[in-house]
Scaffold this active site. Sequence first.
Site, PDB file in Angstrom:
ATOM      1  N   TYR A 239     -10.142  -1.490   0.336  1.00 24.88           N
ATOM      2  CA  TYR A 239      -8.969  -0.893  -0.291  1.00 24.88           C
ATOM      3  C   TYR A 239      -9.165   0.615  -0.441  1.00 24.88           C
ATOM      4  CZ  TYR A 239      -5.059  -0.556  -3.626  1.00 24.88           C
ATOM      5  OH  TYR A 239      -3.882  -0.239  -4.263  1.00 24.88           O
TER       6      TYR A 239
ATOM      7  N   HIS B 236       0.815  -1.219   0.000  1.00 22.94           N
ATOM      8  CA  HIS B 236       0.000   0.000   0.000  1.00 22.94           C
ATOM      9  C   HIS B 236       0.845   1.265   0.000  1.00 22.94           C
ATOM     10  CE1 HIS B 236      -4.145  -1.668   0.560  1.00 22.94           C
ATOM     11  NE2 HIS B 236      -3.434  -2.709   0.917  1.00 22.94           N
TER      12      HIS B 236
ATOM     13  N   ASP C 146       2.004  -3.119  -9.569  1.00 22.80           N
ATOM     14  CA  ASP C 146       1.755  -4.434 -10.158  1.00 22.80           C
ATOM     15  C   ASP C 146       2.156  -4.476 -11.626  1.00 22.80           C
ATOM     16  OD1 ASP C 146       0.738  -4.936  -7.678  1.00 22.80           O
ATOM     17  OD2 ASP C 146      -1.362  -5.031  -8.311  1.00 22.80           O
TER      18      ASP C 146
ATOM     19  N   GLY D 266      -3.962 -12.301  -4.703  1.00 22.70           N
ATOM     20  CA  GLY D 266      -2.995 -11.254  -4.415  1.00 22.70           C
ATOM     21  C   GLY D 266      -1.721 -11.387  -5.237  1.00 22.70           C
ATOM     22  N   LEU D 267      -1.775 -12.142  -6.331  1.00 19.43           N
ATOM     23  CA  LEU D 267      -0.610 -12.341  -7.200  1.00 19.43           C
ATOM     24  C   LEU D 267      -0.749 -11.548  -8.495  1.00 19.43           C
ATOM     25  CD1 LEU D 267      -0.051 -16.164  -6.646  1.00 19.43           C
ATOM     26  CD2 LEU D 267       0.987 -14.230  -5.438  1.00 19.43           C
ATOM     27  N   SER D 268      -1.709 -10.648  -8.514  1.00 21.93           N
ATOM     28  CA  SER D 268      -1.881  -9.678  -9.596  1.00 21.93           C
ATOM     29  C   SER D 268      -2.165 -10.313 -10.943  1.00 21.93           C
ATOM     30  CB  SER D 268      -0.663  -8.746  -9.690  1.00 21.93           C
ATOM     31  OG  SER D 268      -1.058  -7.524 -10.255  1.00 21.93           O
TER      32      SER D 268
END
Length: 394
Positions: free
Chosen positions: A232, A40, A180, A132-134
């Site tokens: 988010y 973040h 990312d 969460g691995l884009s």
Amino acid sequence: MTAAISALERAAQAGFASRFDHGAMGLWSAPGRVNLIGEHTDYNDGFVLPLAIDRRTVVALATRNDRIIRVASSFASETVEVSLDELVPENLDGWSAYPLGVAWALGQFGADLSAVPGFEIYVDSNVPVGAGLSSSAALESAVAVALNDVWGLKLDRLTLARVGQLAENRVVGAPTGIMDQSASLLGRTDAVVFLDCRSLSAEVIPLGLNPAGLELLIIDTRVSHSHATGGYAARRASCEAGAHTMGVPALRDLSVDDLPRAQALLDDETFRRVRHIVTENQRVLDTVQTLRGSGCAAIGALLDASHRSMRDDFEISAPELDLAVVTARAAGAIGARMTGGGFGGAAIALTPTELVPAVQAAVLAAFATHGFATPDLFVVHAADGATHDADGEH
């Protein structure tokens, strides 16, 4: 190129031919990413340290002789069709908003969409979705390099990262930073990308896991998350409010020495959000210094501290993520943390190679004991970024 990727490419070629009744003119691919540390911090103009991973999204593409775009994928039964003349964010939704959003965003970065041909594209991927691995950036980056090539745009990699970010922000509606896409486009084998999200300067830092006898174990909790949902966006709003109150353009401009003043000026929740960003930025810098000076075996404590900060100050962890981290550490990992935007997704555990089976077994047992869904565990290696993989038979 690994056998797994070659199989993925063959699947993309076959899927394209099946859906569109002719061959593709080429194959392009881009990797997912794991963020080693720096969560973040990207949308706060800070520092991040991601790596591209050996899980990829492949796109097979062919241009058309008209203005029509058709997109299809292995994970959706429908083929979405839209004219380049109607390519505006308001007309795009669902999974196809990612590739179509990239085409639109390229127009915002200089592509003359009135002069380029339409295209057909088929997507296949082995990047887990929602972990969460884009997976989204892998898709955006693969499409960006493909269209950059076939449309002859000659945009550099950092510009293509901004294209992907704009697509995700404006078309998909997720207020993400540029990390990312940068990792997916700039990654290198056995290295991390040290990215300054303000200047967009990027430096490749050797990671050296293999010489150190270490592996990066991914623990996908299978708790799905979405960046377009409220958690988010709420964290981002807190960060912006904190920066405004502190009188700085972004939290990047604060140091650990500013935290006492921040605590005096901010409410408790906003202060804790700010404290995470400020200390996380410092942890990224400390990790880079440690990698250069002592090697990857010395960064475990920094990973652990990052997870505590995300759990307690930023409050983006989940019970499954906390269990994965605690269990992995107890079973022999030298450092562990959740990775990605939070509220689900994956944790990473930096683990001695010989202890990987024991850590995996311990995590599986702990999840079963707690009644959680069985996690997906796999080792990833730092990989090269987006590439033109092969010409087709169009």
